[in-house]
Structures are given as C-alpha cells and as structure tokens.
Write a protein that holds these residues in place. Structure first.
Motif, PDB file in Angstrom:
ATOM      1  N   LYS A 241      65.131 -66.406 -11.758  1.00 52.99           N
ATOM      2  CA  LYS A 241      64.973 -67.868 -11.786  1.00 52.99           C
ATOM      3  C   LYS A 241      63.541 -68.253 -12.157  1.00 52.99           C
ATOM      4  CE  LYS A 241      68.515 -68.744  -8.322  1.00 52.99           C
ATOM      5  NZ  LYS A 241      68.810 -69.243  -6.976  1.00 52.99           N
TER       6      LYS A 241
ATOM      7  N   SER B  25      69.440 -75.265 -23.367  1.00 59.14           N
ATOM      8  CA  SER B  25      68.274 -76.106 -23.635  1.00 59.14           C
ATOM      9  C   SER B  25      68.751 -77.474 -24.112  1.00 59.14           C
ATOM     10  CB  SER B  25      67.393 -75.467 -24.704  1.00 59.14           C
ATOM     11  OG  SER B  25      68.049 -75.507 -25.955  1.00 59.14           O
TER      12      SER B  25
ATOM     13  N   GLU C 115      72.843 -73.528 -18.317  1.00 63.50           N
ATOM     14  CA  GLU C 115      71.409 -73.338 -18.579  1.00 63.50           C
ATOM     15  C   GLU C 115      71.072 -73.415 -20.063  1.00 63.50           C
ATOM     16  OE1 GLU C 115      70.405 -70.690 -14.627  1.00 63.50           O
ATOM     17  OE2 GLU C 115      70.340 -69.700 -16.567  1.00 63.50           O
TER      18      GLU C 115
ATOM     19  N   ARG D  74      73.533 -78.279 -18.932  1.00 64.12           N
ATOM     20  CA  ARG D  74      72.110 -78.047 -18.631  1.00 64.12           C
ATOM     21  C   ARG D  74      71.936 -77.223 -17.352  1.00 64.12           C
ATOM     22  NH1 ARG D  74      67.150 -77.318 -20.588  1.00 64.12           N
ATOM     23  NH2 ARG D  74      65.604 -78.011 -19.120  1.00 64.12           N
ATOM     24  N   VAL D  75      72.639 -77.594 -16.281  1.00 65.04           N
ATOM     25  CA  VAL D  75      72.424 -76.965 -14.976  1.00 65.04           C
ATOM     26  C   VAL D  75      73.202 -75.664 -14.833  1.00 65.04           C
ATOM     27  CG1 VAL D  75      72.723 -77.257 -12.487  1.00 65.04           C
ATOM     28  CG2 VAL D  75      71.830 -79.132 -13.850  1.00 65.04           C
TER      29      VAL D  75
ATOM     30  N   LEU E 141      63.011 -67.540 -15.858  1.00 65.00           N
ATOM     31  CA  LEU E 141      63.624 -68.568 -16.707  1.00 65.00           C
ATOM     32  C   LEU E 141      62.833 -69.870 -16.674  1.00 65.00           C
ATOM     33  CD1 LEU E 141      67.403 -67.898 -15.973  1.00 65.00           C
ATOM     34  CD2 LEU E 141      66.139 -67.404 -18.096  1.00 65.00           C
ATOM     35  N   TYR E 142      62.294 -70.199 -15.513  1.00 66.38           N
ATOM     36  CA  TYR E 142      61.441 -71.384 -15.406  1.00 66.38           C
ATOM     37  C   TYR E 142      60.217 -71.229 -16.315  1.00 66.38           C
ATOM     38  CZ  TYR E 142      57.809 -74.424 -13.610  1.00 66.38           C
ATOM     39  OH  TYR E 142      56.786 -75.327 -13.514  1.00 66.38           O
TER      40      TYR E 142
END
Length: 167
Positions: free
Chosen positions: A15, A129, A127, A123-124, A18-19
């Motif tokens: 996570k 863009s 994931e 998006r959530v 990815l952030y």
C-alpha cells in the motif's frame, strides 16, 4: 504499538509502495523510498502515538522521505495537490476496509448514480489512475478526478448523516 514490525511490513508495504508510485510516477523511486520508509518506521515505532492509523503514519513518513529524496536530487516533486491530501482519502478507505462499516459504505455506494458509482469503484477497488478511468469513459483525466471527488463527497455525506442518526 501492538502489531509487530513484520506484521506491519507485510500488511502495509504494498500500500505504501502504491501510494509512493502514485505521487512519484517512478517505480524505482517508489521502491527505494518505500524501503526507506519502513526502515525509518522501525526506528520510530516507539514514538507512534496512535493519533492516526498506522497506514496514515507510514504515508506521512513516506511523503517526507520522498520530499527529502527530491531535495537531495535537486529535483522538484511533481505531486498533484489533490493526491497530497492522502489523509482524508486514506481515512475514508480505512473506513471502507473496516468490516463493520463496509456494508453501510457499499449500500451508500450502490445508491450512487452513474457515473459516480463506477468511477469511484474503478478508482478505489480497481486502483485505476484518473487517466485510465478517463480513457474508459472517453473523457479526460480531469473529468475522472472531478467525478471521483464528487462521488467520495456524496459517500462521506451519506455516511456522516447515517452516523449522526445512529449516535
């Protein structure tokens, strides 16, 4: 901190990576800074006071490490300000992941009109863009960003209204 370092690393490394990838747009930088983040977190575990989620705390360390990296490299960070507001988004995603409130959030999501529901889901959960979402709808990434934030705000409003009614 109740969790061991190994548990935290196993649960959050991807996570955090990815952030960092989302704000740096560079796989190598994201990997390097993610490793540095967990090294710093290990050294600072005793100072974690629990005022935020572990993920938010790690992302704060990661963001600061990325800024330090860019300063050292004498590069300017090209970070979209809407993505910098990760604590609001992160806290909301943490709510989604909490099983107790998950049904309520999914119910509210189901009640959203299109394209809000689909853009938020892509998006959530997928994931994707904003650029990828925009391409799916034959629209711009700016359009996808606006629709996502409107959907998120509608979900937050609905969640807060339900929370106020239940308490």
């Amino acid at each position: 901190m109740a969790d061991s370092y190994e548990q935290i690393y196993g649960e959050y490394f991807t996570k955090v990576y990815l952030y960092l990838l989302a704000i740096s747009h560079d796989e190598h930088i994201a990997e390097e800074i993610a490793q540095e983040t967990f090294f710093k977190a290990l050294k600072k575990m005793d100072s974690f006071n629990g005022n935020c989620s572990v993920y938010t705390w790690l992302c704060q360390i990661a963001k600061n490490a990325l800024y330090d990296f860019y300063k050292k490299e004498k590069k300017k960070a090209s970070i979209d300000e809407s993505q910098c507001k990760f604590t609001e988004k992160t806290d909301f995603i943490d709510v989604i992941l909490e099983e107790e409130q998950s049904k309520e959030i999914h119910f509210l999501l189901h009640c959203l009109n299109e394209p809000y529901k689909e853009v938020f889901t892509l998006r959530v959960f997928a994931e994707l863009s904003f650029k990828q979402i925009g391409e799916l709808f034959d629209k711009s990434d700016g359009w996808a960003r606006v629709i996502f934030y409107r959907a998120k705000n509608k979900l937050l409003e609905g969640y807060n209204e339900n929370f106020m009614q239940n308490n």
